[in-house]
Structure formats: structure tokens, C-alpha cells
Design a protein around this motif. Structure first.
Motif, mmCIF file in Angstrom:
data_model
loop_
_atom_site.group_PDB
_atom_site.id
_atom_site.type_symbol
_atom_site.label_atom_id
_atom_site.label_comp_id
_atom_site.label_asym_id
_atom_site.label_seq_id
_atom_site.Cartn_x
_atom_site.Cartn_y
_atom_site.Cartn_z
ATOM 1 N N ALA A 18 0.830 -1.208 0.000
ATOM 2 C CA ALA A 18 0.000 0.000 0.000
ATOM 3 C C ALA A 18 0.862 1.255 0.000
ATOM 4 O O ALA A 18 0.646 2.179 -0.795
ATOM 5 C CB ALA A 18 -0.935 -0.002 1.209
ATOM 6 N N VAL A 19 1.853 1.290 0.877
ATOM 7 C CA VAL A 19 2.717 2.470 0.947
ATOM 8 C C VAL A 19 3.490 2.642 -0.367
ATOM 9 O O VAL A 19 3.575 3.736 -0.918
ATOM 10 C CB VAL A 19 3.702 2.362 2.136
ATOM 11 N N ALA A 20 4.017 1.531 -0.869
ATOM 12 C CA ALA A 20 4.762 1.602 -2.137
ATOM 13 C C ALA A 20 3.858 2.105 -3.246
ATOM 14 O O ALA A 20 4.249 2.961 -4.042
ATOM 15 C CB ALA A 20 5.328 0.230 -2.482
ATOM 16 N N THR A 21 2.635 1.602 -3.309
ATOM 17 C CA THR A 21 1.708 1.998 -4.369
ATOM 18 C C THR A 21 1.352 3.476 -4.269
ATOM 19 O O THR A 21 1.210 4.157 -5.281
ATOM 20 C CB THR A 21 0.431 1.144 -4.326
ATOM 21 N N PHE A 22 1.218 3.974 -3.058
ATOM 22 C CA PHE A 22 0.937 5.402 -2.887
ATOM 23 C C PHE A 22 2.015 6.230 -3.582
ATOM 24 O O PHE A 22 1.725 7.110 -4.393
ATOM 25 C CB PHE A 22 0.868 5.748 -1.402
#
Lengths: 222, 257
Positions: A18-22
Motif C-alpha cells: 500500500a505504501v509503495a503503491t501510494f
């Protein structure tokens, strides 16, 4: 059957993805926009540079990341000297690895989406007096929406499944950096098949879901 | 003339039939010393080729169990060989102890932390300690035994960075990614320029590090495999092991601890 370590890896994998995708959305859409809308010297070289992690083996990507961000790495050394902190063996390293390998997916799909927008619509927006920023936000991005969503879903799935570079940067530390793919590797390696089965089934189902949604959103972009 | 030719020919054929390759799965801490021993072995048995498959002993057992086409297995601990024996993966009669090792605490060569003993690992300044994963690699189990013996384990547990095998532990320390690590004496010697040996764990703080080797049951090259295992315990090999910092069993011993 769902032991705390399995739950930890599940949560960690999602957190990292999730953080990477953000960051992938923020950086990816921006880069894709400039690649699609601007012409400058070395543009295609830049595109190639961003695309490299897509075709390089993840271990090669991991290798380069260690050279850059390892405690004695080009960038890592400076960070360590300023803050006494190193990204190695932390979940942030897992985010970094996932970010680098999945970013090309976002850039490619978004760039294609933007480039396929009818130029007349963009020009009309300018003719009507909108600034570039307004045009981007009100015309270009909405029209590229499907491509961006496809990119997001693909990137998330790729980030979720990242293994090679993650292993090299974040290590496989139980309870700290063992994302699902890493945990499965350990469990299979030490013969703990029933726990491994559990994780494998979960991960397969989830990846299946994401592919389904990616397909639904973007018939043209995959 | 013809009969001499014929007998030479048949001998040639016999040797040619034996002109073969064996694959030896060995604990990765044996990498450098085995490469040297291979030269001696191949010189002694001309026409034979030895291929090595280095890795963590636990992983190697798993591979053999999974059908890996390996002829000899040499591990860094009795436990892994015991497991292989229990699963019928090795020929029990061929099992021989051929070397020993000690466990050392190492730090990066340019470390400024002033670590001098195992107890110093408790300090807050020591943030990351590399050790093998106890589940898959002997050096990880030995490290854990040492930590437990010195009543350190619970204190430093949070700082432990598990590596897949001893050479990765060594590399983490050499690259300065961690503040300290636990490896075999012989590995520290291999990268003497990049790491500093702080101290050796006392013998009573861990199970004795004794390397056994054995012929794998499913081998198709029994003769050569046996020859290799016997060669490991020979006088010639002993000298090489000592050169690399390994301990060697006493002349008359067939230690089985």
C-alpha cells in the motif's frame, strides 16, 4: 491455522504494498505525464531508465539498490552519517524495493493512456483558457483514468509479490521484514508445509482478485 | 602385442567407465578449503571431476530429500547428518568426521563501537547483530547456543538479523550493514581484511562443531563417492584443513559426539 506469524506477514505485505503503491501513483503519474506531454532531449533514455527494473532480474535491481542504499552505499552512507540510521533490514527497505520494481508498470500504462487521449480535447481545453495544471487535472487525468487505475492495480499486485530485491535489502527477519513471499520461502525451506500452504493459497487468491479487477478496469491497457 | 593392446584397451575402458563426475553438497563454510582439497583429489584420481554445491546444511538436506542428484554430503553439524541418516538419505557406514571449527564474534574492520566481548552486545549502541537462521543453518544454532549460554539471547533477540548461511552473515559484517556477527573462525579468516575477530566462544558455550561427511544413498558413483569421503579424513587433507584454520580429529580418533 492462522498463526500470528502468518497474520503478521499478511499485514506487513499489505502495508508495504500500500505504501509503495501510494508513492508509485504520485511519482508514476507525474513522470508518465512528462514523458507523454513533453519533448526533451534524452526523453526516451529516461523512459528506458525507468523501465529497466521491469526487465532486469529483481536480484540485479536489489544489487543496485544495495550499492546505493546499503550502509556504506553511495546514498546510504550519507544518510547514516547524518542520522545514524540505515534503511537496510527495515520494512522501509521492502517499500523501496517494491517501489522500484513496480514503478515501471505504472509509468507504462499511464503514459500509454495519456498518449491515447484525443489531442483535440486537450487543445480545446487550452483554447478555452485553462492553464496546463487545470487542463491536466480536469481533462487529462480524468480521461486517462482507466489506464491509471490499471497501473495502480498492477503495481499493487507486483509490490505484493516482490521477493528478490526485498530479500536483499530488507532481509528475511521473522516478525520484522518477512513479507508473504519471503515467509513462504523460509517455511518451504524449513519444511513447514502446512503454514506455507496457508500463505500460498491466500496470496494466490488475492493476486487472482487483483488481476480480475485490473482486467475489468482496463481492457485496452494490459 | 595384440594381447597387451587388448588388456590396455580394456583397462582404459574400465577407467573410462569410471571417468566420472561426482557432486558434493557441502556446508558453505567449507567452500575455500574444499576447493583446495578438490585439486589434490583430482590429481590423485585422474579423470575424476568433482562439482560442489555449497549451501546451508539444512537446505542441503532438504535438497537431497527432494531428490537432488548428489553423491556426497558434508555438513557443518552432526544434527543435519543425523537427520539425513534418519531419513535414509546417506549410507550410515560411510559416515566420517573430518574436521572441526570454532565460533567467533566478528565486527566490521572499521567499526568504532569498541565491542570487546559477547556481553558488550547488550549495549544500546549495538543495534544490529547478524547470525545464521537457526532453522536452516548450523552456524545459526551454534550462535543461539552461545547467546543462551551467556544469558544474552532474550536481551539481544530484537537486534538479530538472520541470514541464510554463514557467508551471508560474514558479508553483512564485512559490508558494515550490521554492528557484529557470529561466524566460524575459518570464515573470518577468509575475509580477514574486512572483519575483525573480537573473541572466540568458549568450547562449553555451544555444541562441538564437528563436520561429518557421508556417501548419499542414491548415488550412482559409489566408488568415487567413497573415495572422496575417505580422502577427506586422510593425512593429506588434514594438512589443508589445518592451513585454513579448521581443527582436525586426532590421529586415532573416529569421534562421534
Amino acid at each position: 491455522m492462522l498463526e500470528s506469524s502468518v497474520l503478521f506477514s499478511l499485514r506487513l505485505s499489505f502495508q508495504v504494498a500500500a505504501v509503495a503503491t501510494f508513492f508509485i501513483i504520485v511519482v508514476g503519474v507525474t513522470v508518465a505525464y512528462f514523458l507523454a506531454q513533453r519533448n526533451f532531449k534524452g526523453k526516451e533514455m529516461l523512459d528506458m531508465l525507468f523501465t529497466l527494473p521491469l526487465v532486469l532480474p529483481p536480484t540485479v535491481t536489489g544489487y543496485y539498490l544495495i550499492i546505493l542504499f546499503g550502509r556504506n552505499g553511495l546514498i546510504g552512507k550519507q544518510i547514516y552519517e547524518w542520522t545514524g540510521w540505515s534503511i537496510m533490514f527495515t520494512w522501509y527497505a521492502a517499500v523501496l524495493a517494491s517501489f522500484v520494481v513496480a514503478l515501471p508498470l505504472m509509468i507504462k500504462t499511464t503514459r500509454a493512456a495519456i498518449e491515447s487521449i484525443d489531442k483535440n480535447l486537450i487543445n480545446a481545453s487550452y483554447t478555452l483558457g485553462h492553464s496546463e495544471f487545470e487542463t491536466t487535472v480536469k481533462v487529462i487525468l480524468p480521461l486517462a483514468k482507466r489506464g491509471i487505475m490499471a497501473g495502480t492495480v498492477l503495481s499493487f499486485a507486483r509490490a505484493l509479490g516482490e521477493f528478490g530485491a526485498t530479500l536483499m535489502l530488507a532481509g528475511n527477519i521473522p516478525g520484522k521484514t518477512d513479507t508473504m513471499p519471503l515467509a513462504i520461502y523460509s517455511l518451504a525451506g524449513s519444511g513447514e508445509w502446512s503454514q506455507a500452504n496457508c500463505m500460498v493459497i491466500l496470496l494466490t487468491l488475492m493476486s487472482g482478485f487483483f488481476l480480475y479487477f485490473a482486467n475489468r478496469y482496463s481492457k485496452r491497457f494490459i | 602385442m595384440i594381447s597387451i593392446g587388448l588388456s590396455l584397451f580394456t583397462t582404459e575402458v574400465a577407467i573410462a567407465a569410471d571417468k566420472q563426475e561426482i557432486t558434493v553438497s557441502a556446508a558453505i563454510s567449507l567452500k575455500n578449503v574444499f576447493e583446495e582439497i578438490r585439486k589434490l583429489f583430482e590429481e590423485k584420481y585422474k579423470g575424476v571431476k568433482v562439482t560442489f554445491n555449497f549451501g546451508a546444511s539444512g537446505d542441503l538436506v532438504r535438497q537431497i530429500d527432494g531428490g537432488a542428484p548428489v553423491d556426497v554430503f558434508a555438513s557443518a553439524a552432526q544434527k543435519d547428518m543425523d537427520e539425513a541418516e534418519k531419513r535414509g538419505l546417506i549410507v550410515p557406514d560411510s559416515r566420517v568426521n573430518f574436521a572441526g571449527n570454532s565460533i567467533v564474534l566478528i565486527i566490521p574492520a572499521d567499526s568504532k563501537l569498541g565491542i570487546q566481548t559477547f556481553q558488550d552486545l547488550r549495549h544500546n549502541q549495538v543495534k544490529k547483530i547478524a547470525a545464521g537462521n537457526p532453522k536452516t543453518v548450523p552456524v545459526g544454532r551454534y550462535a543461539e547456543e552461545v547467546f543462551v549460554h551467556f544469558k544474552l539471547f532474550t536481551v539481544i533477540k530484537e537486534k538479530l538479523i538472520y541470514a541464510e548461511h554463514v557467508r551471508q552473515v560474514l558479508d553483512y559484517v564485512a559490508r558494515g550493514e550490521v554492528d557484529a556477527g557470529v561466524v566460524y573462525m575459518t570464515d573470518a579468516i577468509v575475509r580477514a581484511k574486512d572483519v575483525r575477530i573480537i573473541t572466540t566462544a568458549t568450547e562449553n558455550s555451544h555444541k562441538p562443531v564437528i563436520y561429518p561427511a557421508a556417501v548419499v544413498s542414491k548415488t550412482g558413483k559409489r566408488g568415487i563417492a567413497e573415495a572422496f569421503v575417505i580422502f577427506l579424513a586422510s593425512e593429506e587433507s588434514r594438512k589443508v584443513f589445518e592451513q585454513y584454520g579448521f581443527k582436525v580429529p586426532g590421529k586415532n580418533s573416529r569421534q562421534r559426539l
